[in-house]
Design an enzyme around this catalytic site. Structure first.
Site, PDB file in Angstrom:
ATOM      1  N   SER A 156      -9.950  -0.776   7.072  1.00  0.00           N
ATOM      2  CA  SER A 156      -9.386  -0.522   5.743  1.00  0.00           C
ATOM      3  C   SER A 156      -8.764  -1.731   5.050  1.00  0.00           C
ATOM      4  O   SER A 156      -8.408  -1.647   3.876  1.00  0.00           O
ATOM      5  CB  SER A 156      -8.341   0.591   5.815  1.00  0.00           C
ATOM      6  OG  SER A 156      -8.975   1.833   5.968  1.00  0.00           O
ATOM      7  N   SER A 212      -9.717   1.873   3.078  1.00  0.00           N
ATOM      8  CA  SER A 212      -8.844   2.658   2.247  1.00  0.00           C
ATOM      9  C   SER A 212      -7.873   1.833   1.400  1.00  0.00           C
ATOM     10  O   SER A 212      -7.347   2.339   0.407  1.00  0.00           O
ATOM     11  CB  SER A 212      -8.036   3.609   3.132  1.00  0.00           C
ATOM     12  OG  SER A 212      -7.171   2.894   3.981  1.00  0.00           O
ATOM     13  N   LYS A 234       0.840  -1.199   0.000  1.00  0.00           N
ATOM     14  CA  LYS A 234       0.000   0.000   0.000  1.00  0.00           C
ATOM     15  C   LYS A 234       0.876   1.251   0.000  1.00  0.00           C
ATOM     16  O   LYS A 234       1.943   1.260   0.632  1.00  0.00           O
ATOM     17  CB  LYS A 234      -0.899  -0.029   1.246  1.00  0.00           C
ATOM     18  CG  LYS A 234      -1.905   1.103   1.355  1.00  0.00           C
ATOM     19  CD  LYS A 234      -2.792   0.900   2.585  1.00  0.00           C
ATOM     20  CE  LYS A 234      -3.789   2.027   2.767  1.00  0.00           C
ATOM     21  NZ  LYS A 234      -4.695   1.795   3.923  1.00  0.00           N
TER      22      LYS A 234
END
Lengths: 478, 95
Positions: free
Chosen positions: A177, A153, A78
């Site tokens: 997330s 997210s 990420k």
């Protein structure tokens, strides 16, 4: 093509052992997939050169019989995890062009076991969002239905594994997330116990909630990566010194367990009917298998999200004060003095949702409102944490839907911040309490969109959590 | 909590942010809506509950003070938006 069967790390290892393939060939396979599926916008940068260099080095080690435990595994990270000499933006214009000077501990441990890092993955800015629409890199498409969000997210991390662009991926989970996008894309996604994995090298959002989690197609790959990533770290004094069990070797499950489900989750008016039906069907299967399944009340459920938002916005306003345009990242060209440089840099660099959360956090920490909001939320957090831990002393697991709905359309919640916050209704309890939770697939809805089911266990019970999750995946397929 | 524009301006200054007129109005509406929603917590009885201040069970983590590597001058300045040979450069502090 031989590589088409690479849907688990076991497959990869077998092919490597048989000499049917090489790490270089595996990396090239994923690089090809990334190119073919570029329109999904999961990757914001592909590390073609460093990934192929790593692959060649691992192939050399394999030929010498010295390869690590993750040789052949290809991982995407990420865009909030730092990797030395590689750019990282936290999907924010304020970090445009920033190149990291060091590597996150979690990432380094995977590299040390010969995993290949193939690129960085799109996400909501600083991890703030539930749809991956708040990003300077453009939205990410859900491969199950490209008109819908992948969740957030860690949306890019989810889609990268969903579309087979890497073997597993790293995300971060502050309030759901990893688990919510895993549910939206039909994957396994874990949020470990708070402090189980070092946060060194994770760009902070809310430090008393942030965790590094993993997306995978199956439980075993997830467990293997976790056992390598977890454990104490001198660079993160909050990281736990408790020993890390070999999770991937402890998946065997043959006991009768006690499972609680929360009445308020099942009866929530926001819950999509198919999700409710699939959740109840799974609980029924558990009863038939001889487990004790009991409904319990959780009257604090409606207070979990407000508690989460007061505390995370407060922590975010503090954490994000470091982005001031002085030492790194974006700097405005319009400033005439130091104060206007701070203000213009931050106002031009941060996106709308991030600014909203900084403002709310600054408000609840300001002298006149500190006790009424921040201290109050810290007290309610204690009540939620104690309730959850007490429940998990009586029951082995809490089971509930991961999300109230399946993947929604782009723009569906963009004009109402509170409606977007409610997406995390079921995931924040574990985050507020610090306990581990995992989302696994639990069928699909009428439109064929993936549904997730979440399992929560007590702190540091990741081994029990993985074993039960693996068992549930098995009985769901039977 | 009804937030007014002056409060938004004050908080924006503390957070080193700035908004135009339309942005101030929108922030005022959003903050009012979200704070109203957060105030549900007032329904919870927290009499005699201690606020929780840390989530890690590790306390007083100590380690030996050992000499390690640190960033070189050049490396530390590498990401600077503006620099000279030795320092980060910022606009004038004093007029």
């Amino acid at each position: 093509m031989i590589l088409e069967k690479f849907l688990s790390f076991d497959d990869i290892q077998k092919s490597l052992e048989n000499g049917e393939t090489s790490v270089t060939a595996i990396v090239n396979y994923y690089l090809q997939n990334i190119q073919t599926k570029a329109h999904l916008n999961a990757f914001v940068e592909v590390y073609t050169d460093s990934a192929l260099a790593q692959a060649a080095a691992v192939d050399q080690k394999i030929s010498e019989g010295k390869a690590g435990r993750l040789a052949g595994m290809v991982i995407g990270i990420k865009d909030v995890l730092v990797y030395k000499d590689h750019e990282v933006n936290a999907s924010s214009n304020i970090l445009k062009g920033f190149v990291s000077q060091f590597t996150a501990t979690a990432v380094q441990r995977l590299i040390d076991e010969d995993a290949v890092i193939v690129g960085r993955l799109n996400c909501d800015e600083f991890g703030m969002g539930s749809s991956n629409e708040n990003t300077c890199h453009g939205k990410v498409l859900n491969a199950a239905d490209e008109t819908r969000v992948p969740g957030g997210s860690s949306g890019g991390s989810a889609v990268a594994v969903q579309a087979n662009l890497c073997t597993v991926s790293l995300g971060t989970d502050t309030g759901g997330s990893v688990r919510q996008p895993a549910a939206f894309t039909g994957l396994v996604g874990i949020k470990p116990t708070y402090s189980r994995v070092s946060r060194w090298g994770l760009i902070a959002y809310a430090s008393s909630f942030d965790t590094i989690g993993i997306f995978s197609r199956n439980v075993k790959d997830n467990a293997l990566v976790m056992e390598i990533m977890a454990g104490p770290d001198n660079f993160d004094s909050t990281s736990s010194k408790k020993p890390v069990p070999p999770y991937s070797e402890l998946l065997h499950f043959d006991k009768r367990v006690k499972v609680a489900y929360l009445r308020e989750t099942i009866e929530s008016p926001a819950l999509q009917p198919e999700i409710k039906a699939n959740t109840l069907a799974l609980l029924d299967k558990l009863r038939k298998e001889g487990h004790e399944v009991e409904e319990v009340e959780f009257p604090l459920l409606k207070y979990v999200l407000p508690t989460y938002y007061i505390l995370t916005t407060a922590e975010a306003s503090s954490n994000l004060s470091r982005f001031d345009g002085v030492k790194y990242g974006y700097r405005t060209s319009a400033a005439h003095n130091l104060e206007s440089m701070y203000k213009k840099t931050r106002s031009e660099g941060f996106g709308e949702e991030v600014k909203r959360r900084i403002m709310l956090g600054t408000f609840v920490l300001s002298a006149s409102y500190y006790d009424a909001y921040f201290t109050k939320a810290q007290k309610v957090r204690r009540l939620i944490k104690e309730f959850t831990e007490n429940l998990l002393n009586k029951f082995d697991y809490i089971v509930m839907p991961t999300t109230p709905s399946t993947a929604f359309k782009f723009g569906e919640h963009s004009n109402d911040p509170v409606a977007m916050y409610l997406e995390d209704l079921f995931t924040v309890q574990a985050s507020v309490s610090g306990v581990p939770a995992i989302s696994i697939p639990n069928g699909t809805d009428e439109k064929g969109l993936p549904i997730g089911i979440q399992i929560i266990a007590n702190s540091f019970k990741e081994a029990e959590l993985y074993a039960f999750a693996d068992y549930l995946m098995d009985i769901n397929q039977a | 909590m009804k937030v007014d524009v002056n409060t938004v301006k004050k908080i924006a200054h503390l957070a080193r942010l700035e908004f135009d007129e339309a942005g101030l109005e929108k922030m005022k509406r959003d903050m009012t809506q979200i704070l109203d929603w957060e105030e549900q917590l007032n329904e919870v009885d927290t009499e005699n509950v201690e606020p929780i201040t840390t989530m890690s069970s590790e306390v007083n983590v100590m380690r030996e003070d050992v000499e390690g590597e640190h960033l070189s001058h050049e490396q530390a300045l590498k990401n600077a938006p503006q620099r000279d040979s030795d320092y980060f450069r910022v606009p004038k502090v004093l007029e």
